[in-house]
Design an enzyme around this catalytic site. Sequence first.
Site, PDB file in Angstrom:
ATOM      1  N   HIS B 260       0.839  -1.203   0.000  1.00 35.40           N
ATOM      2  CA  HIS B 260       0.000   0.000   0.000  1.00 35.40           C
ATOM      3  C   HIS B 260       0.878   1.258   0.000  1.00 35.40           C
ATOM      4  CE1 HIS B 260      -3.669   2.338   1.206  1.00 35.40           C
ATOM      5  NE2 HIS B 260      -2.754   3.125   1.747  1.00 35.40           N
ATOM      6  N   GLU B 261       1.805   1.319   0.941  1.00 34.02           N
ATOM      7  CA  GLU B 261       2.677   2.502   1.019  1.00 34.02           C
ATOM      8  C   GLU B 261       3.576   2.575  -0.220  1.00 34.02           C
ATOM      9  OE1 GLU B 261       1.920   4.700   3.132  1.00 34.02           O
ATOM     10  OE2 GLU B 261       0.614   3.420   4.353  1.00 34.02           O
TER      11      GLU B 261
END
Lengths: 495, 495
Positions: B260-261
Amino acid sequence: MSALEDLKKRLRLISRYNTAAALLEWDFETMMPEKAAEERAEVIGEISGHAFEMSVSDETWNLVLNAEKELLESEVDKAIVRVAKKELEKSKKIPPELYKELSIETSKAQAAWEKAKTNNDFSIFQPHLEKIVELTKQIADKLGYEENRYDALLDMYEPGLKTSELKKIIEPLRDFLVNYLAKLEKGEKPDNEILKQFFPVEKQKELSIRALNLMNYDFKAGRMDVAMHPFTTTIGLNDVRITTRYNEHDLNDSLYSTIHEGGHALYEQGIPAEFSGLPIGDGASMGIHESQSRFWENIVGRSPEFWEYFYNDLVDVFPELKKYTPEDIFRATNYVERSLIRTEADEVTYNLHIMLRFEIEEALINDKIKVADLPKIWNEKMEKYLGVVPEKDSEGVLQDVHWAHGSFGYFPSYMLGNLYSAQLLYTMKKDIPDYNEAIRKGDFKPLLKWLRDKIHSKGKMYEPGELIKMATGEELNPEYFMKYIEEKFNKVYKI
Amino acid sequence: MSALEDLKKRLRLISRYNTAAALLEWDFETMMPEKAAEERAEVIGEISGHAFEMSVSDETWNLVLNAEKELLESEVDKAIVRVAKKELEKSKKIPPELYKELSIETSKAQAAWEKAKTNNDFSIFQPHLEKIVELTKQIADKLGYEENRYDALLDMYEPGLKTSELKKIIEPLRDFLVNYLAKLEKGEKPDNEILKQFFPVEKQKELSIRALNLMNYDFKAGRMDVAMHPFTTTIGLNDVRITTRYNEHDLNDSLYSTIHEGGHALYEQGIPAEFSGLPIGDGASMGIHESQSRFWENIVGRSPEFWEYFYNDLVDVFPELKKYTPEDIFRATNYVERSLIRTEADEVTYNLHIMLRFEIEEALINDKIKVADLPKIWNEKMEKYLGVVPEKDSEGVLQDVHWAHGSFGYFPSYMLGNLYSAQLLYTMKKDIPDYNEAIRKGDFKPLLKWLRDKIHSKGKMYEPGELIKMATGEELNPEYFMKYIEEKFNKVYKI
């Protein structure tokens, strides 16, 4: 609010920008991804520049003058105003264009120095060094001096110390060291290969952390990371970070780098919280700072008593070293060698490297020698003091980056640190009769308490000369260092 | 120099202070020793405040007005002036005292929220939230709006989007999700215990790094560290850092936090270098940013094709998982559950959590409901949308910190990210016919190139509505998300 309070508020405000710059630099050296270097340099330049402009602004200067007029009672308050004023006066003496010119020249000089060192060709660096020497002389003249132009430079790192005093110290010390070095050759050489086996990084890290914990370094107000050139940085008195490096084939390197930086860090962690963000919230001088790192690194960390205690940690982490005795380890960490590279020099020869550089710097600044003659002069002095001559300038006059940085007047701090630390040792031993026994038990608290009382808690309230007199009852006296060297290395070399 | 160049210089200067603040904050969350927190907060406050003051100063404003008068040819230059002006106009509308009051209130509110959550007592937080809502309404009124006061807040995170549009999107989506959730219960549940065994941190880290490398995250222009709440931060377009966290009993947590990051970071690393330090050198909006992280996390990282490829890495790092098939893993990472906590919600239920918060926010800001009634309203909506009711407010209305931060208008970004990402997916699949095959081969370059072309390379030149239309040929359309959910979860639940 009083004028003093106004001044403090302003100084603490400025210090926030310096804190940000310190973190940006720490990150640059330890964490930053490589592609970010250029962008980062601009950010650091902007933030530091802003802090500098704020500090030399009329607003700050007027606050200092107002506070000075106020009736101040405490020693601390008086020192804040005095140190702030002295530092500001100095900064105001140098025209900003001169600073800027030097900063541009040192950027170029660093690149040239790297190239010169790689190609072993002094002529690449020479014109840059000539410019830097020229600009440094101009700075010294702007700062002003009484006896010797070099005093102005020395004062930036060791406030109050004069070149003449330094020369007086150096003369007997050099004779002693040169003679003692010859004497050691008749002694019994330690086996320093013991510490040159294969030691994995993770285990070395474990040993370093044990050493720092033993020293009472506060990990809740600091960290330990890796950097190419170990350093300590203060992001705040509750955030004093050290860096170390690991050489898998040399246990000395990381362990003593860590202990050395740990000594610097203990100093900063011991500065009173109320000094934070103020000009007295710092070490007294580079030399006094170095006395703290060298005290822990050499006087404690390379003592027989230390190894009597720390041997258990050592063999716990590296069981393969069990076949050696604590004395073997103690002696191995104190191997003395006539060598070319300052940063690798032992306690006996280290100061000779510094003297050589000091003499060259002082002569350059006072126009007694020329930059072009440095390689020759360097090699002559190496032969005279250390009995070895570099085959290449990259291992001689080009080995240190300091001059490319424009750091003239800085080298003597390294020697002063050694001298101060020995003088502190002998006073401490009088005050702590069971000094040796404490180390043998791994109880370093009384040592640290003594340093906290005499040195750390004073921050930058006093000039190094005053501080050392307050702590030891006398002025800087190289006799203590000579005595220390003789006592210890007679043991190491079984003389 | 042109007026535009003057403006750019000024904006880049300001951005250096924001860069310093970003590093100070990153360090706070990842590296800083605990005792330094208080000092650090002051430094961050000072540096960010200075950057803000510079940006809203008359000097900057005049530079914007001058640049606006100039005949600008390129789209990029026009966007720089336009975005700078819009942001500055907004900032200038809010009186500094109002900002300051909100900042003081949110500090207090965060402490109160923590206490309220720990003690499961909404009444501790209630008076603080009332004040924050009151101040937020004042800010919205100062910012101004046409239709709905909430539009002013939404615009801060999703420029140009209107509350009415959002409501139109939400209505069919909510019905679909509520019905689909019921339908899934008739399907075959995946075994999600597979990923809840013991997985040591070091190995999870190895797997995370492999995933980032696969995504073509550039470690020479970034780093990965640990933080309690994973985040991505841009210290510069060549220094985009992600953080993750490790739960030794849940492989999903770190792997998908990292991916996600990583998605956020790819966006930032893909913004053109020439935009650096300028107002267009950023993501288009929070929602578009979230579309990038959710694309990689869910659409790619939780696809069957991803696990066909990444399975080999998984079992290389965790050989004990060899007894499961790639399909087992794929299904386990897509377990759907009616649950209480937003941050742990799956793709099907996640948007329901957001709708609930959006409806409450919008009603609060428009005085349709009272803060005192929130626990009751929360629970009613939870039952209606998700079919579960929290037993304690700490798991209900008190679960998120956003309102204590004063972040009203932010929650919809999370939902928008999901919707945008699905819409991007279907356009991308048209442009890359062998999309599935590329993932199966672990070749993510065509996907990244497409995102770079359509989204990343535009920076913040366009409002999210324009950008999504440019990229996909139509306005935001929730149909794509519904189609995506149905196609995928029919597979997961074998419907």
